[in-house]
Design a protein around this motif. Sequence first.
Motif, short mmCIF file in Angstrom:
data_model
loop_
_atom_site.label_atom_id
_atom_site.label_comp_id
_atom_site.label_asym_id
_atom_site.label_seq_id
_atom_site.Cartn_x
_atom_site.Cartn_y
_atom_site.Cartn_z
N THR A 177 10.73 5.54 6.82
CA THR A 177 9.27 5.56 6.85
C THR A 177 9.03 6.75 6.05
N ASP A 178 7.73 6.64 4.90
CA ASP A 178 7.38 7.75 4.36
C ASP A 178 6.14 8.39 5.04
N ILE A 215 0.64 -1.34 0.12
CA ILE A 215 0.01 -0.15 0.18
C ILE A 215 0.86 1.39 0.05
N GLU A 216 2.12 1.09 -0.33
CA GLU A 216 2.96 2.46 -0.18
C GLU A 216 2.75 3.18 -1.32
N HIS A 217 3.01 4.43 -1.51
CA HIS A 217 2.73 5.35 -2.52
C HIS A 217 3.68 4.95 -3.52
N SER A 218 3.36 5.57 -4.81
CA SER A 218 4.16 5.20 -5.90
C SER A 218 5.57 5.53 -6.07
N ALA A 219 5.97 6.50 -4.91
CA ALA A 219 7.42 7.30 -4.78
C ALA A 219 8.17 6.13 -3.91
N THR A 274 18.70 -8.85 4.09
CA THR A 274 17.81 -7.74 4.20
C THR A 274 18.66 -6.37 4.42
N LEU A 275 18.49 -5.50 3.66
CA LEU A 275 19.09 -4.08 3.84
C LEU A 275 18.12 -3.20 4.32
N LEU A 276 16.87 -3.08 4.06
CA LEU A 276 16.05 -2.14 4.20
C LEU A 276 14.50 -2.37 4.53
N ILE A 277 13.97 -1.70 5.43
CA ILE A 277 12.41 -1.99 5.59
C ILE A 277 12.00 -0.70 5.35
N SER A 278 11.04 -0.36 4.25
CA SER A 278 10.29 0.78 4.06
C SER A 278 8.91 0.67 4.37
N VAL A 279 8.21 1.21 5.24
CA VAL A 279 6.82 1.06 5.50
C VAL A 279 6.42 2.59 5.70
N MET A 280 5.13 2.97 5.11
CA MET A 280 4.69 4.29 5.43
C MET A 280 3.94 4.55 6.78
N MET A 281 4.16 5.86 7.35
CA MET A 281 3.64 6.14 8.53
C MET A 281 2.05 5.96 8.64
N ALA A 303 12.11 -0.29 -9.85
CA ALA A 303 13.56 -0.07 -10.62
C ALA A 303 14.64 -1.12 -10.10
N LEU A 304 14.67 -0.98 -8.83
CA LEU A 304 15.59 -1.76 -8.15
C LEU A 304 15.73 -3.52 -8.60
N GLU A 305 14.44 -3.69 -8.41
CA GLU A 305 14.21 -5.16 -8.78
C GLU A 305 15.04 -5.61 -10.44
N ARG A 306 14.66 -4.56 -11.24
CA ARG A 306 15.04 -4.70 -12.64
C ARG A 306 16.75 -4.90 -12.63
N SER A 307 17.31 -4.53 -11.46
CA SER A 307 18.95 -4.36 -11.37
C SER A 307 19.14 -5.43 -10.43
N GLY A 308 18.54 -6.55 -9.98
CA GLY A 308 18.96 -7.80 -9.08
C GLY A 308 18.50 -7.58 -7.75
N VAL A 309 17.89 -6.66 -7.20
CA VAL A 309 17.82 -6.30 -6.00
C VAL A 309 16.01 -7.16 -5.74
N GLU A 310 15.98 -7.68 -4.61
CA GLU A 310 14.84 -8.39 -4.28
C GLU A 310 13.96 -7.76 -3.66
N VAL A 311 12.76 -7.67 -3.64
CA VAL A 311 11.83 -6.87 -2.94
C VAL A 311 10.51 -7.82 -2.32
N THR A 312 10.23 -7.76 -1.13
CA THR A 312 9.14 -8.32 -0.54
C THR A 312 7.93 -7.31 -0.35
N TYR A 313 6.69 -7.43 -1.21
CA TYR A 313 5.73 -6.47 -0.74
C TYR A 313 4.70 -7.18 0.09
N LEU A 314 4.55 -6.81 1.38
CA LEU A 314 3.85 -7.26 2.50
C LEU A 314 2.49 -6.93 2.10
N PRO A 315 1.51 -7.96 2.00
CA PRO A 315 0.19 -7.67 2.18
C PRO A 315 -0.31 -6.89 3.38
#
Length: 391
Positions: A175-176, A98-102, A141-148, A109-121
């Motif tokens: 956090t965004d 549910i993150e913003h497109s930003a 795992t390098l980073l968790i990004s979850v909006m506030m 874009a990072l997935e296209r260069s080999g980074v793996e991303v988990t999009y949690l429901p």
Amino acid sequence: MQRSYFDHNATTPVDPEVLGAMVPWFSEKFGNASSIHSFGQQARAAVEQAREQVARLLGARPAEIVFTSGGTESDNLAILGLVRASRAERKHIITTAIEHSAVLNPCQALERSGVEVTYLPVGPEGVVDPGDVRRSLRPDTLLISVMMANNELGTIQPIEEIGRIAAEADVWFHTDAVQAAGKLPIDVGRLGVDLLSLSGHKIYAPKGVGVLYVRSGARIEPLVWGGHHERDRRPGTENAPGIIGLGKAAELAQAKLPAESARLAALRDRFERSVLERVPAARINGAGAARVANTANIAFSYVEGEALVIALDLKGVACSTGAACSSGAIEPSHVLTAIGLESAEARSSLRFSFGRGNTVEEVDRALGILPGVVDHLRELSPLYKKPIAIS
Ligand code: PLP
């Protein structure tokens, strides 16, 4: 015709005090904050004062504040900047559906260069389960990004809990907070975030200015290359008027928060209650979750959301079908489908986001208009069967 603006999650008007603080920096105080003469030093001092004002809003140190061009750049700088500054073997990111497109688009874009991303429901109320974050952690795992707070639903995410999980796992946490600033108290220490994005135009400052908080010790690579501005994290001559406006807006947001969030919660609750009473088959999306005070997202089944937005606008009521940047898109909102809404239900949902200028009278006027407009559009729908009045 009286016009009411109920789309403050898309953008807010510049506060008159913010505008007043900015105006001299367009003309008589035009110096470049990097110049060593008095014109430059005057601008530098004002930019640094704004940095202190923003730092105070976040419970941060001024040196941890990086001024950017807005929320989109801040999100990109956090995610791409951290990945590019980190060791190549850590190549997994955890974020939510549910993150913003930003946030979503730099991840893709990072997935296209080999980074793996988990999009949690998220659950049916639009909140991510911190247990899912913990279970998704990997040694790389390098980073968790979850909006506030979510921009469409207003639902508040369990940032403090996720902050603890990130700290225990020694993973960076972004956090965004674009939709949380000015609506919720923010303390980066208590939340345990390393990177946090803000946008000026959501808090009564102008468009085109934002902030990335970068905890001291977190290394990010700039997205563009140039001079040594913003401690080598964001080159380019500082947007002094915008930054000074954002500093003032941060100060006002902090001062107004307690009274304003109580006032907006009362307005929003009055609006939601009356809609449920007056409009059959209306449903509040995300109603069961903790939400920021200003946001109502309502499904008006059997109605095409965009038709409803236009019909309401013609009667002087401005609201939206969700994320402003996706208006005109054919796809239903990714946030509403993530909470389990069918495509038709998602397309029938409108967001009303209240703000500083709104009054009870405006809300009551909108409540006088809305049921009739919904009813009219439903009569055009072959699927809608009007409830039979029982006397
Ligand atoms: N993040 C969220 C949650 C938003 O709601 C928005 C704007 O709608 C942004 C990021 C982008 O901010 P900006 O418009 O300043 O680029």
